[in-house]
Design a protein around this motif. Structure first.
Motif, short mmCIF file in Angstrom:
data_model
loop_
_atom_site.label_atom_id
_atom_site.label_comp_id
_atom_site.label_asym_id
_atom_site.label_seq_id
_atom_site.Cartn_x
_atom_site.Cartn_y
_atom_site.Cartn_z
N UNK A 14 29.83 77.34 66.26
CA UNK A 14 28.73 78.00 65.57
C UNK A 14 27.54 78.20 66.47
N UNK A 15 27.15 77.12 67.12
CA UNK A 15 25.94 77.18 67.94
C UNK A 15 26.13 78.08 69.15
N UNK A 17 28.09 80.48 69.78
CA UNK A 17 28.64 81.80 69.66
C UNK A 17 27.53 82.82 69.57
N UNK A 18 27.76 83.95 70.14
CA UNK A 18 26.74 84.98 70.16
C UNK A 18 27.06 86.12 69.22
N UNK A 20 27.08 86.59 66.06
CA UNK A 20 26.54 86.78 64.73
C UNK A 20 25.50 87.88 64.60
N UNK A 21 24.62 87.91 65.54
CA UNK A 21 23.52 88.86 65.34
C UNK A 21 23.33 89.68 66.59
N UNK A 23 21.15 92.26 68.92
CA UNK A 23 19.72 92.24 69.21
C UNK A 23 18.96 93.25 68.38
N UNK B 468 22.57 85.63 74.83
CA UNK B 468 22.40 86.73 73.90
C UNK B 468 21.13 86.49 73.11
N UNK B 469 20.75 87.50 72.35
CA UNK B 469 19.51 87.44 71.58
C UNK B 469 19.45 86.20 70.69
N UNK B 470 20.59 85.73 70.23
CA UNK B 470 20.57 84.69 69.21
C UNK B 470 20.74 83.28 69.76
N UNK B 518 19.37 78.38 68.35
CA UNK B 518 20.45 79.29 68.01
C UNK B 518 20.19 79.92 66.65
#
Lengths: 180, 646
Positions: A14-15, A17-18, A20-21, A23, B468-470, B518
């Motif tokens: 979860x933490x 991983x990129x 989800x959102x 930019x 990445x952005x997040x 995150x």
């Protein structure tokens, strides 16, 4: 213990991983909320929405940066009884009935052309383009310190016959074009 | 650490369970979720939303070749922190321990103590340490938390830019411009360990370029418990008010004027007569920024603080400070930063017969200049920074605090940095001027005119990436070499008195700080970090330090922080802060797991309700045992809060 380890792995994925959102999503979500708010803090001259059944139009000129957010925010909302709708335009000459126009320009020259084409019409022009105020736009959404600020040119609003409420002017930065 | 790893895992387990449950409950509606909340926000609130939620406030921080963590306004609000020290717990690179109702031990990279003296704290550019012991009286550093824009926490030396006392770290508390706090805000809270608190703030415009806010705030924090679980009666009431004006004089010039006044009655000793702490301060700051000419900032402040300890001893400090800093781009490659500072501390104590700072009245002068050059070796890839501060103080004369930093940015989202720096902790009055008399003729503790500055040479290596952005990850490591750390030297035989403070301890510390932020999903942010610290201090030849080098600090080896922020439909927010703090060696405090939770509900644009639980896992627990007053324990507590915006 095993159970815990599985949870731990889940958390890590979860933490770290990129996926989800992408930019800028949140940015345009907030900007969409601003556009919706403007409908409540700006007065359009009588007659800018003709018949009672006619919609209140938020137009997007150029590519739509809001995804579905703007659509979700305005869904079912009304301004003085007029249902909010979204219109998508490729060129300025497609703009018929429009109250708020978000301009997502292709280039700087484009902004000036659009502003000139809309001269004399009661349309609240909004953009986040850097030179928007200089080009004669009314409201620019600028990003400072990772937050959105509102820049307003009241002279241009007046020219368009729009009345911006004191509440909105109170939180905005009052600016004028820097023509030199 | 065995029980520790158990704690650690259970905390992670807790967060996971939360995730899994939420996935079931709200998984489908995540898209429309924020929309409903966003619609409820006022213009002011919309303007305070951070649009890239992974904190990278100023670009400068992201490229900074040092260990920086940022506590944002959102972090503070979401944590339900009531006081500034509680908010500081949200930085994983700080050691923060509550001692009793009003006292805190706060440090970075170790040497934590109620009298911790290796951390520099600034509130809107105003240095808040006391020359009495070179530390901070946390009970008068009260900032209305809703006005805080962000808190930058730099672990590691900052002597070159910030000067003496920025040895192990710098805390920079920055409040919002009054431009961002318009309208009326009224809030009130009360709970089991909070008899009551309330704030009123009003902000507006005076003309188009001048904005202002005024505020008044007051609270009474409840008592902590003694070690038998009985109320210790150390309640802490405090009143504070102030204003801030921001004037955009021109496109290039901004002027800020701000002032605060406070009156508090902390009572750490639970004595019949509480301490009385009063103060006022005023800061004026002029920022000039224009292309092609040097930027500069000119700042002056006056800070007055008075403390009557309730036993006849009192301290009165008036600080006058003027500061000028400028930045100039020299050609393509060099960016010069330079500045000067002058500070006068007019320090006056009313002594007791047995307990005295001599002389009772002392003028402490501090003047300094610094120059730093940031050289771009390879454009956008490799930067080299070299600079030093030269500072003169009343006790030790000139002190030299240089640093060298190298930052390599192989790709836009990744920086590897290294630094070597020197910083000093200049003597405070306690080191030089403090006397304790058993009788008028027998001295038990005597001041030492030969006490010199404590010195640090720090070697740091760090890595920061934002794939990445997040997601952003930062890892900093350090190896610190200390010399001339304070020791307590016994006097000549037979009785070993008078004891004096000497510079008899040296040693090294090393450790690492990991920070992760995150944006897991649209509605869930996780932030936190892990800090590891190891100390090896020893007594220097010739020193007979009665504490064997260990008296100055009581630090955990391992610390873990997880802050979770969840936004749910209907304007509901759930915030959780989990802190694991390893055991403290001496005085011994068992490891503990702090769990704070907040549920907030934005009812509409004008009303927000929240309920906050603190230290939920234990009936009571201890975080720090000071040499005085007697040890206290912190009780599980709950409070509710109502916030109205008009």
């Amino acid at each position: 213990m095993k159970r815990l380890n599985i949870h731990f792995l889940l958390l890590l994925t979860g933490i770290f991983s990129c996926a989800f959102q992408t930019s800028g999503e949140r940015e345009y979500q907030v900007k969409a909320a601003f556009l919706f708010n403007f409908t409540q803090f700006v007065e359009w001259p009588a007659g800018s929405s003709e018949a009672t059944g006619s919609p209140f139009v938020i137009g997007i000129l150029g590519e739509n940066p809001f995804g579905n957010y703007l659509r979700e925010i305005i869904a079912g909302e009304r301004v003085n009884g007029h249902l909010l709708t979204i219109q998508q335009y490729k060129n300025a000459d497609e703009i018929k009935l429009c109250h708020i126009l978000f301009i997502n320009p292709t280039d700087n020259k484009h902004i000036r052309e659009v502003i000139t084409a809309l001269k004399g019409r009661s349309i609240l022009t909004v953009s986040d383009a850097a030179n928007f105020i200089d080009a004669g736009g009314i409201i620019r959404l600028s990003t400072i310190n990772n937050k959105i600020r509102i820049q307003v040119n009241p002279a241009k609003a007046k020219e368009a016959g729009l009345t911006i409420s004191a509440k909105l002017l109170g939180v905005a930065d009052i600016v004028s074009p820097n023509n030199n | 650490m065995r029980a520790g790893s158990h704690f650690l895992l259970s905390s992670i387990f807790f967060v996971c369970m939360l995730t899994i449950q939420l996935d079931k409950g709200f998984g489908q509606s995540t898209d429309s979720l924020s929309t409903a909340t966003l619609k409820k926000l006022s213009l002011e609130q919309l303007m305070n939303i951070e649009i890239t939620s992974v904190s990278k406030h100023a670009e400068e921080l992201e490229d900074a070749a040092s260990a920086v963590q940022v506590i944002t306004q959102e972090d503070i609000r979401n944590s339900g922190a009531k006081t500034l020290p509680e908010a500081l717990r949200l930085a994983a690179n700080l050691q923060v321990a509550q001692v009793n109702s009003s006292q805190w031990a706060i440090s970075a990279r170790g040497f934590n103590n109620v009298l911790a003296n290796k951390l520099l704290v600034l509130i809107d550019g105003r240095t808040v340490y006391t020359p009495l012991y070179a530390g901070v009286f946390w009970d008068v550093q009260n900032v209305p938390l809703e006005d805080v824009d962000r808190i930058e926490v730099i672990s590691g030396p900052g002597g070159t830019l910030w000067g003496a006392n920025a040895v192990n770290g710098v805390i920079n508390i920055i409040t919002k411009s009054s431009k961002d706090t318009k309208g009326l805000l009224v809030e009130g809270a009360a709970g089991t360990s909070l008899p009551g608190s309330g704030s009123v703030r009003y902000g507006g415009n005076l003309g188009s370029r001048l904005s202002y806010r005024v505020y008044g705030t007051g609270f009474k924090l409840g008592s902590t418990l003694d070690t038998n679980g009985m109320k210790a009666n150390d309640e802490w009431p405090m009143l504070q008010g102030g204003f801030r004006l921001d004037w955009e004089a021109s496109e290039k010039d901004k002027v800020t004027l701000q002032s605060n006044i406070y009156h508090g009655k902390p009572n750490p000793d639970a004595a019949d007569t509480a301490v009385i702490a009063n103060g006022d301060n005023i800061v004026v700051r002029w920022n000039h920024a224009a292309p092609a000419t040097p930027d500069f900032q000119l700042q002056a402040y006056y800070d007055h603080t008075f403390r009557d300890f309730g036993n006849g001893f009192s301290e009165d400090l008036k600080t006058y400070d003027a500061d000028w800093q400028s930045r100039y781009r020299l050609g393509e490659r060099n960016e010069l930063t330079y500045g000067t500072n002058f500070r006068l501390m007019d320090h006056r104590v009313t002594n007791l017969q047995q307990f005295a700072f001599l002389p009772g009245h002392k003028m402490l002068y501090l003047y300094s200049a610094f120059l730093q050059d940031e050289v771009t070796l390879i454009k956008d890839k490799l930067r080299f920074t070299l600079g030093s501060k030269l500072e003169h103080n009343t006790y030790t004369g000139f002190e030299f605090q240089p640093n060298i930093r190298l930052a390599w940015t192989p790709r836009e989202n990744q920086t590897i940095w290294a630094a070597v720096s020197r910083a000093v902790r200049t003597p405070a009055r306690i080191d030089r001027d403090f006397y304790l008399f058993l009788t008028p003729s027998i001295t038990f503790i005597s001041g030492n005119d030969n006490f010199v500055s404590e010195k640090l040479t720090a070697y740091e290596l760090g890595w920061r990436t934002q794939p990445c952005q997040s997601l952003s990850v930062s890892l900093s490591s350090f190896y610190n070499v200390y010399d001339d750390i304070r020791s307590a030297e016994p006097g000549p035989p037979p009785f070993g008195i008078p004891v004096t403070f000497g510079n008899g301890v040296k040693g090294n510390t090393y450790g690492a700080e990991l920070a992760v932020t995150s944006q897991v999903t649209d509605w869930w942010q996780l932030k936190g970090g892990y800090t590891f610290l190891k100390k090896d201090l020893s007594v220097k030849p010739g020193s007979r330090d009665s504490n064997k080098g260990s008296a100055e600090s009581d630090d955990p080896e391992n610390q873990l922080l997880v802050q979770s922020k969840i936004t749910m439909p209907g304007g509901i927010e759930v915030g959780t802060v989990i802190r694991y703090v390893d055991r403290l060696p001496k005085p011994s405090v068992p490891e503990y797991l702090g769990l704070d939770a907040r549920i907030g509900w934005k009812v509409n644009k004008a009303l927000e309700l929240s309920i906050v639980g603190n230290d939920l896992l234990y009936d009571r627990h201890s975080e720090f045992i000071p040499s005085s007053p007697s040890p206290r324990e912190i009780e599980r507590s709950v409070y509710g809060k109502v916030t109205c915006y008009f």
